[in-house]
Design an enzyme around this catalytic site. Structure first.
Site, PDB file in Angstrom:
ATOM      1  N   LYS A  29       0.839  -1.198   0.000  1.00  0.00           N
ATOM      2  CA  LYS A  29       0.000   0.000   0.000  1.00  0.00           C
ATOM      3  C   LYS A  29       0.877   1.252   0.000  1.00  0.00           C
ATOM      4  O   LYS A  29       0.663   2.162  -0.801  1.00  0.00           O
ATOM      5  CB  LYS A  29      -0.905  -0.028   1.237  1.00  0.00           C
ATOM      6  N   ARG A  84      -3.164   3.052   8.529  1.00  0.00           N
ATOM      7  CA  ARG A  84      -3.490   1.884   7.690  1.00  0.00           C
ATOM      8  C   ARG A  84      -2.330   0.912   7.661  1.00  0.00           C
ATOM      9  O   ARG A  84      -1.196   1.285   7.373  1.00  0.00           O
ATOM     10  CB  ARG A  84      -3.784   2.341   6.264  1.00  0.00           C
ATOM     11  N   GLY A 122      -6.466 -10.707   8.275  1.00  0.00           N
ATOM     12  CA  GLY A 122      -6.084 -11.134   9.619  1.00  0.00           C
ATOM     13  C   GLY A 122      -5.258 -10.088  10.325  1.00  0.00           C
ATOM     14  O   GLY A 122      -5.039 -10.158  11.523  1.00  0.00           O
ATOM     15  N   ARG A 131      -3.260  -0.986  -6.751  1.00  0.00           N
ATOM     16  CA  ARG A 131      -2.339  -2.126  -6.809  1.00  0.00           C
ATOM     17  C   ARG A 131      -2.675  -2.919  -8.062  1.00  0.00           C
ATOM     18  O   ARG A 131      -3.760  -2.761  -8.633  1.00  0.00           O
ATOM     19  CB  ARG A 131      -2.474  -3.007  -5.571  1.00  0.00           C
ATOM     20  N   HIS A 169      -8.031 -31.831   6.128  1.00  0.00           N
ATOM     21  CA  HIS A 169      -8.071 -33.221   5.667  1.00  0.00           C
ATOM     22  C   HIS A 169      -8.838 -33.328   4.357  1.00  0.00           C
ATOM     23  O   HIS A 169      -8.367 -33.904   3.381  1.00  0.00           O
ATOM     24  CB  HIS A 169      -8.725 -34.093   6.754  1.00  0.00           C
ATOM     25  N   CYS A 181       8.613 -39.389 -15.116  1.00  0.00           N
ATOM     26  CA  CYS A 181       7.289 -39.907 -15.463  1.00  0.00           C
ATOM     27  C   CYS A 181       6.369 -39.991 -14.256  1.00  0.00           C
ATOM     28  O   CYS A 181       5.274 -40.511 -14.338  1.00  0.00           O
ATOM     29  CB  CYS A 181       7.404 -41.262 -16.154  1.00  0.00           C
ATOM     30  N   TYR A 231      12.997 -34.245 -20.812  1.00  0.00           N
ATOM     31  CA  TYR A 231      11.544 -34.166 -20.978  1.00  0.00           C
ATOM     32  C   TYR A 231      10.841 -34.447 -19.654  1.00  0.00           C
ATOM     33  O   TYR A 231      11.418 -35.016 -18.733  1.00  0.00           O
ATOM     34  CB  TYR A 231      11.046 -35.148 -22.041  1.00  0.00           C
TER      35      TYR A 231
HETATM   36  P1  ADP Z   1      -7.899  -2.195   3.248  1.00  0.00           P
HETATM   37  O1  ADP Z   1      -6.512  -2.664   3.098  1.00  0.00           O
HETATM   38  O2  ADP Z   1      -8.768  -3.046   4.070  1.00  0.00           O
HETATM   39  O3  ADP Z   1      -8.495  -1.807   1.933  1.00  0.00           O
HETATM   40  P2  ADP Z   1      -7.430   0.598   3.671  1.00  0.00           P
HETATM   41  O4  ADP Z   1      -6.268   1.035   4.461  1.00  0.00           O
HETATM   42  O5  ADP Z   1      -7.321   0.688   2.204  1.00  0.00           O
HETATM   43  O6  ADP Z   1      -7.799  -0.871   4.132  1.00  0.00           O
HETATM   44  O7  ADP Z   1      -8.671   1.434   4.165  1.00  0.00           O
HETATM   45  C1  ADP Z   1      -9.981   1.095   3.870  1.00  0.00           C
HETATM   46  C2  ADP Z   1     -10.736   2.271   3.344  1.00  0.00           C
HETATM   47  O8  ADP Z   1     -10.669   3.353   4.263  1.00  0.00           O
HETATM   48  C3  ADP Z   1     -10.170   2.820   2.069  1.00  0.00           C
HETATM   49  O9  ADP Z   1     -10.666   2.220   0.951  1.00  0.00           O
HETATM   50  C4  ADP Z   1     -10.628   4.252   2.104  1.00  0.00           C
HETATM   51  O10 ADP Z   1     -11.894   4.338   1.511  1.00  0.00           O
HETATM   52  C5  ADP Z   1     -10.718   4.551   3.568  1.00  0.00           C
HETATM   53  N1  ADP Z   1      -9.589   5.415   3.895  1.00  0.00           N
HETATM   54  C6  ADP Z   1      -8.361   5.058   4.297  1.00  0.00           C
HETATM   55  N2  ADP Z   1      -7.578   6.128   4.491  1.00  0.00           N
HETATM   56  C7  ADP Z   1      -8.348   7.211   4.210  1.00  0.00           C
HETATM   57  C8  ADP Z   1      -8.120   8.598   4.212  1.00  0.00           C
HETATM   58  N3  ADP Z   1      -6.941   9.129   4.537  1.00  0.00           N
HETATM   59  N4  ADP Z   1      -9.122   9.413   3.848  1.00  0.00           N
HETATM   60  C9  ADP Z   1     -10.315   8.891   3.525  1.00  0.00           C
HETATM   61  N5  ADP Z   1     -10.604   7.605   3.507  1.00  0.00           N
HETATM   62  C10 ADP Z   1      -9.622   6.747   3.848  1.00  0.00           C
HETATM   63 MG    MG Z   2      -7.893  -0.653   0.728  1.00  0.00          MG
END
Ligand code: ADP
Ligand code: MG
Ligand code: MG
Length: 902
Positions: A29, A98, A107, A343, A459, A854, A874
């Site tokens: 990210k 984030r 997780g 991404r 399993h 094989c 092969y």
């Molecule tokens: P995930 O990895 O679960 O997608 P994110 O870190 O992308 O988590 O955050 C989830 C959501 O939170 C993002 O899609 C966005 O909409 C919102 N978000 C995150 N940071 C901001 C921010 N600085 N301003 C506004 N919305 C945010």
């Molecule tokens: Mg996100």
């Protein structure tokens, strides 16, 4: 002091300092936010705390020296840039915190929005937003909820419950009907919940909120779910996660604001176009939470044309820059577009091929890169029949696609019932909470397996994959009640006898029978769809990429085939010969009687008579196969399994004899057979009288087979064909064994072949560890080696596949003792080492020694790469796997930089 003498290690990077190559340090990210920032795209300013800081924190239990100061410095420059201060009661700067690791990982702690709000700054935020009290209090209650849940582990149901009560009191179901006063009341309720669960007041200091959130992200790396996920996905535990601190932008400021997600192409089909969802007047998580209905992204054009056009421009730019499908998260704040994430997007197998093909057409990537971007597992998925889901079918549950395929059948809950109904010719789906070794018979009888618990290494999943059976595991929306013989899902009850359909690729479960359609990719391989003329983007892309793989690969691909029909089909799939033709089936059916005569023979004449009767039958089998593989090599393995496998089982025979005796019938023959079966009984048949040992003990058996092969080849040659037989001796452990067989075989071949021009090679399997370790000696007597990696794995590890897959593999996988069954993918370190030694020493003794494999590993993507690396000539695999092996053999070349690794 030491800390003052060294320059602080850099733990914090401004977005302008990073780039997309720094995923290991900044997480996916953070690296991509930096990349977008440097492309000049509108990203809210922010900074990333590195994975190294996380590693240091986890190692010592405290923030590394210098981190606090660096965060302070970056925060200050953020405040300067934004003209706002964190915690300012008049005009607060708010941030999101984030998590983001190198690989995206469920997780882990996700996100806390609106960090920086407290009892004072909430008023300032309202004033700044044009006296929008509702917005400010809504943001505050979200902060307490997210912070409580992700940082302090307050159960989120408590907050949900309070929210429901507030709505109930107001007589509404819609969040938007709650006004500022309601939300102020809700904040109070939330604070009480927070206090009750944490024993402290909700922190009012913004910097403390920030620090606690950062620490929680670090710690979430070692949360139980994260650890489990990493083990399953083979993600190294020492990577750690980065933390992104991002200036908040608001999609919940009114109808001219909103938030959404988008893909630059359809991640399901790969088709070009605009795919996404948009939700007006909402903050991030609302889109995925499904609280309110989103609208298709296209509708944004009506709502806010300027932002829409800008977004489309950015999407085109990102695709060109990343040269791939991107997925995007964005927010619009009062008509201003902000990019919050991008991404390279996940996609289906079909989309992977289609997109790779399109990107070549668009000149963004070359064919090598296209080949690199698809893989054999995806191709294999595309070769299964699929459900035809055009109409009414909606999944009732989604689990884990544990073993691919599409299966419909009658629901049963016990192994016994599965066996009963299957015996009546019914297709059954065995439904269990989870399976255990007692379910094995039921699993064999079932067409598919559905469990409500367990993951890809449960399993059920492991055994189903080993059997090639469709399996969905861990469909946890399903409540299984075995004693009552029913399960409930989505408010419906499904009883034994009802029909369900499961998709082992997508993990989806449907009620009723979903029609199945054949794979177009298989139709293409079989030659019934012409890629030049069919209007099917997938088939065209597969054709193009396969053609390129064939041009690139060094490994030849042969097939394992025992019949003319299999050989013909494999040849259409691109097989360049047969690497393993088993001869044991030629001793079954109505030929059993001859085998019995062979075993019961007392005088030499009787045995010879039985062998003489088998000879023409075998010859005809080989002629058919040589004809189908005309001009290509065919490796025939002399009989391998112990002979008693061709006789009736002991118990059955004993009962038959007893019953017949009771009736006073003549049982002399049965008694002799019974005695033979008793005599030949082995405690460990896998390690008993089989393979070359059998050939050396039963006079004339191998000789008959060699003669049949040579005669069939000569007869093909007389008919104008070109048979290229390679006789393969199984289970050799010592060169002396091979020499003995070889001496006799050579005589027969010389006699049969005469001046027909037919050439017959003699070689051996390398499947006993001793053979691998004495390969230099064995090569003196062998013109080729073929690695039997199934047996080599069994004997290398000392366990038999039939016994262990159901008994304890799931536990080994769970414990991470191996990441994947060594029968699925070759164990490079152990069994692979035996292969490497044998290849090197064999070639040293006999330059030009032909090497192949094989075992079933010949069609496994990762194993194919390994066989390429060790320089085999092969691989040989089942007909359906031939395209997969062709593709992976091509990829192996591209990925090693096009060099011939031999
Ligand atoms: P995930 O990895 O679960 O997608 P994110 O870190 O992308 O988590 O955050 C989830 C959501 O939170 C993002 O899609 C966005 O909409 C919102 N978000 C995150 N940071 C901001 C921010 N600085 N301003 C506004 N919305 C945010
Ligand atoms: Mg996100
Ligand atoms: Mg074997």
């Amino acid at each position: 002091m030491a800390a003052q003498e060294t320059v602080d290690h850099k733990y914090v990077y401004d977005f302008s300092e990073g780039n997309k190559e720094l995923k290991e340090l900044l997480g996916g990210k953070g690296a991509n936010l930096a990349e977008m920032t440097n492309l000049g795209l509108p990203v809210p300013p922010g900074f990333t705390i590195t994975t190294e800081a996380c590693q240091a924190y986890l190692a010592t239990g405290r923030e590394p020296d210098g981190l606090a100061g660096q965060i302070e410095a970056h925060l200050e420059s953020l405040e300067r840039a934004m003209g706002k201060r964190l915690g300012d009661p008049q005009d607060p700067l708010l941030v999101s915190v984030r998590s983001g690791a190198k690989f995206s990982m469920p997780g882990m702690m996700e996100t806390v929005l609106n960090v920086g709000l407290n009892d004072q700054s909430v008023e300032g935020l309202a004033a700044q937003a044009g006296n929008n009290e509702r917005f400010a209090w809504d943001s505050y209650r979200r902060l307490i909820q997210m912070f409580g849940k992700t940082v302090c582990e307050v159960p989120s149901e408590e907050f949900e419950h309070a929210l429901d009560e507030a709505k109930h009191a107001k007589g509404t179901h819609n969040d938007l009907d709650l006004d500022a006063d309601d939300l102020r009341g809700l904040v109070d309720a939330y604070k009480k919940i927070f206090l009750k669960h944490t024993g402290r007041e909700f922190p009012q200091q913004p910097r403390e909120q920030l620090d606690l959130a950062i620490r929680a992200v670090f710690e979430s790396w070692n949360a139980e779910r994260a650890v489990l996920y990493r083990r399953q996905e083979r993600i190294p535990a020492e990577l750690g996660t980065a933390v992104n601190v991002v200036t908040m932008v608001f999609g919940n400021l009114g109808p001219d604001s909103g938030t959404g997600v988008a893909f630059t192409r359809d991640p399901a089909s790969g088709a070009q176009g605009i795919y996404g969802d948009y939700l007006a007047n909402a903050q991030g998580e609302d889109v995925v939470a499904g609280i309110r209905n989103t609208v298709p992204l296209q509708e944004l054009e009506q709502l806010d044309k300027a932002s829409y056009d800008e977004l489309l421009g950015i999407m085109a730019r990102l695709e060109e820059h990343y040269k791939d499908l991107c997925d995007i998260e964005f927010t619009i704040e009062r008509g201003k577009l902000w990019m919050l994430q991008t991404r390279v997007g996940k996609r289906t197998a079909a989309a992977a091929f289609v997109i790779a093909g399109q990107l070549v057409d668009e000149g963004l990537i070359d064919l090598d890169e296209a080949l690199h971007r698809v893989n054999g597992a995806q191709l294999a998925q595309l070769m299964f029949p699929r459900f035809q889901l055009d109409h009414e079918f909606q999944p009732v549950a989604t689990g884990i696609g544990a073993s691919p395929g599409a299966a419909s059948g009658t629901v049963v809950f016990t192994s016994a019932r599965a066996v009963e109904l299957a015996a009546e010719g019914k297709s059954v789906i065995l439904v269990r909470r989870e399976t255990n070794p007692d379910d094995l018979n039921g699993m064999i009888a079932a067409k598919g397996i559905l469990t409500s618990r367990g993951g890809k290494t449960s399993h059920a999943a492991v055994v189903a994959r080993g059997m090639g059976k469709t399996c969905v595991s861990g469909a946890d929306e399903i409540e299984v009640n075995v004693p009552a013989k029913r399960f409930t899902v989505a408010g419906q009850t499904v009883a034994e006898g009802d029909v369900v359909s499961i998709d082992g690729t997508t993990g989806k479960v449907y009620l009723g029978e979903v029609p199945v359609m054949p794979s177009e990719v298989v139709q293409y391989f079989e030659g019934s769809l012409d890629p030049e003329h069919v209007d099917n983007a997938l088939v065209r892309a597969v054709h193009r990429i396969m053609t390129h793989a064939d041009g690139k690969r060094r490994l030849a691909v042969r097939t394992n085939a025992d019949t003319g029909a299999d050989a013909a089909r494999a040849r259409r799939f691109g097989a360049e010969g047969i690497g393993l033709c088993r001869t044991e089936h030629m001793f079954l059916g109505d030929r059993r009687e001859l085998v019995e005569r062979l075993i019961l023979a007392r005088a030499p004449g009787e045995r010879e008579a039985a062998l003489a009767a088998l000879l023409p039958l075998q010859r005809a089998d080989f002629e058919e196969i040589f004809r189908e593989m005309d001009g290509l090599p065919v490796t025939v393995r002399l009989i391998d399994p112990p002979l008693h496998e061709f006789l009736p089982p002991l118990e059955q025979l004993a009962v038959n004899v007893a019953v017949a005796q009771e009736r006073g019938e003549d049982v002399a023959k049965e008694e002799a057979l019974l005695a033979a079966v008793r005599r030949m009984h082995e405690e460990n048949p896998m390690l008993g009288l089989r393979g070359v040992r059998l050939g050396l003990v039963i006079p004339g058996l191998f000789a008959m087979q060699v003669r049949a092969i040579a005669e069939a080849a000569v007869s093909c040659a007389r008919g104008g064909g070109a048979a290229k037989p390679e006789i393969m001796v199984p289970l050799v452990g010592a060169v002396q064994e091979l020499e003995t067989v070889r001496a006799e075989a050579e005589k027969i071949i010389a006699e049969v072949v005469g001046d027909s021009g037919v050439e017959v090679l003699i070689g051996t399997m390398i499947e006993v560890p001793r053979a691998a370790l004495t390969a230099g000696q064995i090569a003196e007597a062998a013109e080729f080696f073929s690695f039997g990696t199934n047996d080599l794995t069994q004997m290398g590890w000392g366990f038999s596949r039939d016994d262990v897959e159901g008994a304890f593999f799931w536990r080994y996988l769970e414990l991470g003792i191996f990441g994947i069954s060594p029968f699925e993918s070759i164990d490079r370190d152990g069994v692979g080492r035996l292969v490497r030694i044998a290849a090197e020493e064999g070639r040293a003794a006999r330059p030009g020694l032909k090497l192949g494999v094989c075992g079933e590993h010949g069609g496994d993507p990762d194993s194919v790469h390994f066989f390429h690396e060790v320089g085999l000539d092969y691989v040989s695999c089942s007909p359906f796997r031939v395209p997969v092996a062709r593709l992976e053999a091509g990829r192996a070349v591209v990925e090693t930089g096009g060099s011939d690794s031999r």
